[in-house]
Design a protein around this motif. Sequence first.
Motif, PDB file in Angstrom:
ATOM      1  N   UNK A  17       0.736  -1.247   0.043  1.00 27.89           N
ATOM      2  CA  UNK A  17      -0.009   0.031  -0.001  1.00 27.89           C
ATOM      3  C   UNK A  17       0.910   1.187   0.028  1.00 27.89           C
ATOM      4  N   UNK A  18       0.683   2.210  -0.768  1.00 24.99           N
ATOM      5  CA  UNK A  18       0.996   3.561  -0.850  1.00 24.99           C
ATOM      6  C   UNK A  18       0.228   4.590  -0.131  1.00 24.99           C
ATOM      7  N   UNK A  19       0.583   5.310   0.907  1.00 23.79           N
ATOM      8  CA  UNK A  19      -0.222   6.073   1.582  1.00 23.79           C
ATOM      9  C   UNK A  19       0.489   7.525   1.677  1.00 23.79           C
ATOM     10  N   UNK A  20      -0.182   8.600   1.256  1.00 25.06           N
ATOM     11  CA  UNK A  20       0.203  10.154   1.377  1.00 25.06           C
ATOM     12  C   UNK A  20      -0.425  10.783   2.393  1.00 25.06           C
ATOM     13  N   UNK A  21       0.573  11.334   3.329  1.00 20.67           N
ATOM     14  CA  UNK A  21       0.237  12.064   4.649  1.00 20.67           C
ATOM     15  C   UNK A  21       0.451  13.128   4.566  1.00 20.67           C
ATOM     16  N   UNK A  22      -0.442  14.120   4.549  1.00 24.84           N
ATOM     17  CA  UNK A  22      -0.054  15.560   4.371  1.00 24.84           C
ATOM     18  C   UNK A  22      -0.371  15.990   5.967  1.00 24.84           C
ATOM     19  N   UNK A  33      -4.924   7.344  -0.064  1.00 25.81           N
ATOM     20  CA  UNK A  33      -4.482   6.154  -0.737  1.00 25.81           C
ATOM     21  C   UNK A  33      -3.947   6.391  -2.057  1.00 25.81           C
ATOM     22  N   UNK A  34      -2.839   6.108  -2.307  1.00 26.87           N
ATOM     23  CA  UNK A  34      -2.273   6.317  -3.971  1.00 26.87           C
ATOM     24  C   UNK A  34      -1.569   4.834  -4.236  1.00 26.87           C
ATOM     25  N   UNK A  35      -2.367   3.869  -4.042  1.00 25.62           N
ATOM     26  CA  UNK A  35      -1.808   2.568  -4.473  1.00 25.62           C
ATOM     27  C   UNK A  35      -2.456   2.012  -5.776  1.00 25.62           C
ATOM     28  N   UNK A  36      -1.268   1.593  -6.544  1.00 26.49           N
ATOM     29  CA  UNK A  36      -1.607   1.033  -7.889  1.00 26.49           C
ATOM     30  C   UNK A  36      -1.035  -0.483  -7.965  1.00 26.49           C
ATOM     31  N   UNK A  37      -1.847  -1.260  -7.868  1.00 28.90           N
ATOM     32  CA  UNK A  37      -1.457  -2.528  -7.758  1.00 28.90           C
ATOM     33  C   UNK A  37      -0.424  -3.053  -8.722  1.00 28.90           C
ATOM     34  N   UNK A  38       0.878  -3.452  -8.450  1.00 29.72           N
ATOM     35  CA  UNK A  38       1.755  -4.020  -9.461  1.00 29.72           C
ATOM     36  C   UNK A  38       2.558  -2.766 -10.063  1.00 29.72           C
ATOM     37  N   UNK A  39       2.289  -1.539  -9.846  1.00 35.01           N
ATOM     38  CA  UNK A  39       2.808  -0.445 -10.120  1.00 35.01           C
ATOM     39  C   UNK A  39       3.166   0.788  -9.255  1.00 35.01           C
ATOM     40  N   UNK A 316     -11.683  -3.388  -4.270  1.00 34.33           N
ATOM     41  CA  UNK A 316     -10.605  -4.575  -4.017  1.00 34.33           C
ATOM     42  C   UNK A 316      -9.475  -4.393  -2.790  1.00 34.33           C
ATOM     43  N   UNK A 317      -9.250  -5.564  -2.441  1.00 41.03           N
ATOM     44  CA  UNK A 317      -8.150  -5.317  -1.510  1.00 41.03           C
ATOM     45  C   UNK A 317      -6.817  -5.009  -1.631  1.00 41.03           C
ATOM     46  N   UNK A 318      -6.565  -4.527  -3.179  1.00 40.35           N
ATOM     47  CA  UNK A 318      -5.278  -3.938  -3.385  1.00 40.35           C
ATOM     48  C   UNK A 318      -5.660  -2.526  -3.300  1.00 40.35           C
ATOM     49  N   UNK A 319      -6.524  -1.976  -2.531  1.00 45.23           N
ATOM     50  CA  UNK A 319      -6.698  -0.550  -2.539  1.00 45.23           C
ATOM     51  C   UNK A 319      -6.897  -0.697  -0.722  1.00 45.23           C
ATOM     52  N   UNK A 391       1.106  -9.032 -11.018  1.00 45.06           N
ATOM     53  CA  UNK A 391       0.128  -9.435 -11.298  1.00 45.06           C
ATOM     54  C   UNK A 391       0.191 -10.877 -12.408  1.00 45.06           C
ATOM     55  N   UNK A 392      -0.675 -11.519 -12.624  1.00 41.15           N
ATOM     56  CA  UNK A 392      -0.236 -12.580 -13.628  1.00 41.15           C
ATOM     57  C   UNK A 392      -0.451 -12.020 -15.097  1.00 41.15           C
ATOM     58  N   UNK A 393      -0.103 -12.870 -16.091  1.00 42.31           N
ATOM     59  CA  UNK A 393      -0.336 -12.576 -17.536  1.00 42.31           C
ATOM     60  C   UNK A 393      -1.163 -13.827 -18.006  1.00 42.31           C
ATOM     61  N   UNK A 394      -2.148 -13.528 -18.812  1.00 37.90           N
ATOM     62  CA  UNK A 394      -3.033 -14.743 -19.488  1.00 37.90           C
ATOM     63  C   UNK A 394      -2.528 -15.096 -20.916  1.00 37.90           C
ATOM     64  N   UNK A 395      -2.563 -16.150 -21.297  1.00 37.46           N
ATOM     65  CA  UNK A 395      -2.250 -16.622 -22.469  1.00 37.46           C
ATOM     66  C   UNK A 395      -3.392 -17.467 -22.938  1.00 37.46           C
TER      67      UNK A 395
END
Length: 404
Positions: A17-22, A33-39, A316-319, A391-395
Amino acid sequence: MRIDSAEVIVTSPGRNYVTLKLTTDTGVTGLGDATLNGRELAVVSYLRDHVCPQLIGKDASRITDIWEYLYKGAYWRRGPVTMTAIAGVDCALWDILGKATGRPVHELLGGAVRDGVLVYGHANGQTIDDVLADVGRYLEAGYRAIRVQASVPGLDSTYGIHHDGTGHTYEPADARYPTENVWDSAAYLRFAPELMAAVRAEHGYDFHLLHDVHHRLTPREAARLGKSLEPFDMFWIEDATPAEDQTAFELIRAHTVTPLAVGEVFNSIWDCRHLISNRLVDYIRCSVSHTGGITHLRKIFDLAALYGVRTGSHGAGDLSPVSFAAALQLDLAVPNFGIQEYMGHLSPAEEVFKTAYRFEDGYMKPGDRPGLGVEIDEEAAARYAYEPKSLPVNRLRDGTIHDW
């Protein structure tokens, strides 16, 4: 009340998780919250290197002005990294304003128009029997709406299945580099109606039933799926086809009356304007953390209200819990609310994020704490270091890369 410091907190209590505290010169703090799952680290750099230095000294009460400054001032607009960073700032500013005035954010947005926020849980399993048991557990817990996913027979892995025996559904962001899954749309299209039929036969129709396609079908395949699921009174099917082509939903809409939901990968009002204004979807699923925060998401929801489209925000839980709390504040205030996704958060997230919201009889109650109603324990956050994950990749079976 000016911004005195801006700190980016990266922690991994079960998930990254990425949290911004001002913090203002009056000592009031705000979280976003500044979370971008996988990035995640792309947003961390954007905040630390570009955004945070520009915030120091600005009037924290000028929320719209700061939003416009960060959006238009960058010149390179939109996109998930930019909009997630802006969302972190925006939600932190709303949190500050709420704390400074002693009021929860929903009161600053015009006040509550409902007493609770309807949420849906995630039931799933490896087999249909597993799913039926899981649906039963959610119903016993008081849920009035349940999303249902199951492993597709013949495939080694399927999106949306229980993770590590926790009882929570999480995207399997478990590896430093992406794992590769195999997908077969024909097998899925045969199986999905069987799954929904079994759920309704076992548990009846006295609850809302939802299903996530996760962008994996062509428009014609999605139309076929919607038609096949009509007997089961679906609340919606979500992300039926890749969302970049908004006109694809015209074909789906022409062939099925199953309600359609989309929007978790959208970042701005422009990504969904055509879908909303042409009534091609029934629910818009943009999240507060990936769509520029409360300020911009409110604009999307107001546009949707003009066309009878309801909200169904991604949760989602990634937030992080900060994001979920912000979503609840907005959910409580908008007239065209539909439903809110709720996945919960893996332990030990509760050590890091102290929340005020609570689940009660199928609804989430945000509580009446000033601001968003979430605080962060920075000492606890420091105990859980960032873990690189993808995150996974689909084929497809022939090896072609496909939408995951």
